[in-house]
Design an enzyme around this catalytic site. Structure first.
Site, mmCIF file in Angstrom:
data_model
loop_
_atom_site.group_PDB
_atom_site.id
_atom_site.type_symbol
_atom_site.label_atom_id
_atom_site.label_comp_id
_atom_site.label_asym_id
_atom_site.label_seq_id
_atom_site.Cartn_x
_atom_site.Cartn_y
_atom_site.Cartn_z
ATOM 1 N N ARG A 68 0.949 -1.207 0.184
ATOM 2 C CA ARG A 68 0.006 0.011 0.045
ATOM 3 C C ARG A 68 0.866 1.349 -0.091
ATOM 4 O O ARG A 68 0.823 2.365 -0.685
ATOM 5 C CB ARG A 68 -0.857 -0.035 1.335
ATOM 6 C CG ARG A 68 -1.858 1.320 1.424
ATOM 7 C CD ARG A 68 -2.347 1.264 2.604
ATOM 8 N NE ARG A 68 -3.471 0.119 2.868
ATOM 9 C CZ ARG A 68 -4.563 -0.258 1.977
ATOM 10 N NH1 ARG A 68 -5.070 0.584 1.118
ATOM 11 N NH2 ARG A 68 -5.207 -1.244 2.320
ATOM 12 N N ARG A 94 -10.295 3.273 -1.309
ATOM 13 C CA ARG A 94 -8.997 2.556 -0.698
ATOM 14 C C ARG A 94 -8.794 3.387 0.436
ATOM 15 O O ARG A 94 -9.052 4.713 0.478
ATOM 16 C CB ARG A 94 -7.980 2.950 -1.724
ATOM 17 C CG ARG A 94 -7.841 1.985 -2.834
ATOM 18 C CD ARG A 94 -6.676 2.334 -3.639
ATOM 19 N NE ARG A 94 -5.321 2.109 -2.984
ATOM 20 C CZ ARG A 94 -4.580 0.913 -3.048
ATOM 21 N NH1 ARG A 94 -5.314 -0.119 -3.583
ATOM 22 N NH2 ARG A 94 -3.810 0.600 -2.145
ATOM 23 N N ASN A 110 -13.388 14.089 1.477
ATOM 24 C CA ASN A 110 -14.175 12.923 1.099
ATOM 25 C C ASN A 110 -15.526 13.045 1.040
ATOM 26 O O ASN A 110 -15.857 13.883 2.069
ATOM 27 C CB ASN A 110 -13.519 11.937 1.927
ATOM 28 C CG ASN A 110 -14.346 10.437 1.879
ATOM 29 O OD1 ASN A 110 -14.412 10.110 0.268
ATOM 30 N ND2 ASN A 110 -14.849 9.979 2.690
ATOM 31 N N HIS A 112 -19.029 11.125 1.907
ATOM 32 C CA HIS A 112 -19.460 10.120 2.664
ATOM 33 C C HIS A 112 -21.043 9.903 2.575
ATOM 34 O O HIS A 112 -21.481 10.972 2.968
ATOM 35 C CB HIS A 112 -18.707 9.584 3.744
ATOM 36 C CG HIS A 112 -19.200 8.434 4.598
ATOM 37 N ND1 HIS A 112 -18.497 7.470 3.901
ATOM 38 C CD2 HIS A 112 -19.872 8.244 5.557
ATOM 39 C CE1 HIS A 112 -19.038 6.253 5.042
ATOM 40 N NE2 HIS A 112 -19.784 6.756 5.831
ATOM 41 N N SER A 139 -22.303 13.435 3.953
ATOM 42 C CA SER A 139 -21.208 14.428 4.553
ATOM 43 C C SER A 139 -20.330 14.725 3.813
ATOM 44 O O SER A 139 -19.582 13.656 3.149
ATOM 45 C CB SER A 139 -20.814 13.771 5.883
ATOM 46 O OG SER A 139 -21.900 13.497 6.863
ATOM 47 N N THR A 144 -8.565 12.458 7.113
ATOM 48 C CA THR A 144 -7.275 12.419 7.834
ATOM 49 C C THR A 144 -6.997 10.919 8.172
ATOM 50 O O THR A 144 -7.670 10.000 7.526
ATOM 51 C CB THR A 144 -7.895 12.746 9.642
ATOM 52 O OG1 THR A 144 -8.904 12.272 9.944
ATOM 53 C CG2 THR A 144 -8.175 14.440 9.644
ATOM 54 N N ASP A 148 -12.973 7.808 7.570
ATOM 55 C CA ASP A 148 -14.309 8.660 7.705
ATOM 56 C C ASP A 148 -14.316 9.580 8.927
ATOM 57 O O ASP A 148 -15.479 9.481 9.354
ATOM 58 C CB ASP A 148 -15.554 7.760 7.217
ATOM 59 C CG ASP A 148 -15.205 6.993 5.976
ATOM 60 O OD1 ASP A 148 -14.839 7.507 5.247
ATOM 61 O OD2 ASP A 148 -15.862 5.761 5.772
HETATM 62 C C1 GRF Z 1 -20.988 8.003 -3.228
HETATM 63 O O1 GRF Z 1 -22.243 7.488 -2.779
HETATM 64 C C2 GRF Z 1 -20.254 8.506 -2.239
HETATM 65 O O2 GRF Z 1 -20.909 9.191 -1.331
HETATM 66 C C3 GRF Z 1 -19.259 7.201 -1.656
HETATM 67 O O3 GRF Z 1 -19.187 6.659 -2.950
HETATM 68 C C4 GRF Z 1 -20.274 6.785 -4.000
HETATM 69 C C5 GRF Z 1 -19.466 7.212 -5.147
HETATM 70 O O4 GRF Z 1 -20.336 7.335 -6.174
HETATM 71 N N1 GRF Z 1 -17.961 7.862 -1.163
HETATM 72 P P1 GRF Z 1 -19.923 7.724 -7.790
HETATM 73 O O5 GRF Z 1 -18.827 7.115 -7.997
HETATM 74 O O6 GRF Z 1 -19.650 9.270 -7.365
HETATM 75 O O7 GRF Z 1 -21.249 7.679 -8.362
#
Ligand code: GRF
Length: 220
Positions: A68, A94, A110, A112, A139, A144, A148
């Site tokens: 990694r 990842r 990110n 989420h 969100s 970090t 998440d």
């Molecule tokens: C989304 O639901 C996002 O919140 C999560 O992964 C999904 C990605 O969807 N982290 P896409 O590839 O942007 O359509």
């Protein structure tokens, strides 16, 4: 006009959030520009979306690396070469090596699909339903080393309705995610949001609670 914020997007899959950012970037008042879309899955739809939009892409296969840390070191060296102001993880599936991530803390976000701190990790829609929650949402947070777990910048919330399934929640949430991500990148591009220690500052003051999406804009 001031220089547009340079954005690199990392994505592993479908790329609908990338698509939303590309649409936002085409708006006449856009303050950011996606300069590279990079991913760990050469076949990802997100990379095709970027190519079709004429954006540079980079696909690195983790199987070609010893571990990694060496994959992430190479990925972030190539990302750094683009001199981004912001890195957006948009469905980048990842866990990141803390050493590769460290220089970008405060400049990486990110999206989420949960109302963090609830439901870090996977299967968020299913978990919100199982818990009997009245609402669900998404969100955007600073990244970090904790998965998440970084300070939350912004959220969008929606009701859970009788008869909802994980699939129906995902479908209803997705367009809200798109607006949330575009609006959050916009406030970052305006220089209104920053990471200070473990907290978020908005317009120069500590943010007590995440910004909320109201229509297409964010409000404290
Ligand atoms: C989304 O639901 C996002 O919140 C999560 O992964 C999904 C990605 O969807 N982290 P896409 O590839 O942007 O359509």
């Amino acid at each position: 006009m001031t220089q547009a914020m340079r954005v690199v997007v990392l994505a592993s899959g479908r790329g609908s959030n990338l698509g939303a950012l590309l649409a936002a970037q085409r708006e006449p008042d856009a303050r950011f520009e996606i300069v590279l879309v990079a991913g760990d899955k050469p076949e990802a739809q997100a990379l095709r979306i970027a190519e079709d939009a004429g954006i540079a892409t980079l696909a690195l296969d983790p199987r070609g690396y010893a571990d990694r840390a060496s994959f992430d070191a190479d990925l972030f060296a190539r990302v750094a070469a683009q001199e981004p102001d912001l890195i957006v993880l948009a469905g980048f599936m990842r866990i990141l090596d803390p050493a590769a991530l460290a220089p970008w803390v405060g400049r990486m976000i990110n999206i989420h699909p949960s109302l963090l701190p609830k439901y870090r990790g996977l299967k968020t829609h299913e978990r919100a339903l199982k818990a009997g929650d009245a609402t669900h949402g998404a969100s955007v947070h600073f990244v970090t080393p904790e998965l998440d777990g970084g300070p939350v910048i912004s959220q969008v919330e929606m009701p859970i309705e009788a008869g909802d399934t994980p699939a129906s929640l995902a479908l209803r949430l997705l367009p809200l995610e798109h607006r949330l991500l575009a609006a959050t990148v916009d406030v970052l591009a305006q220089g209104r949001v920053s990471l200070e220690g473990n907290g978020v500052r908005f317009d120069g003051a500590p943010l007590a609670a995440p910004l909320r999406l109201d229509g297409r804009t964010l409000a404290a």
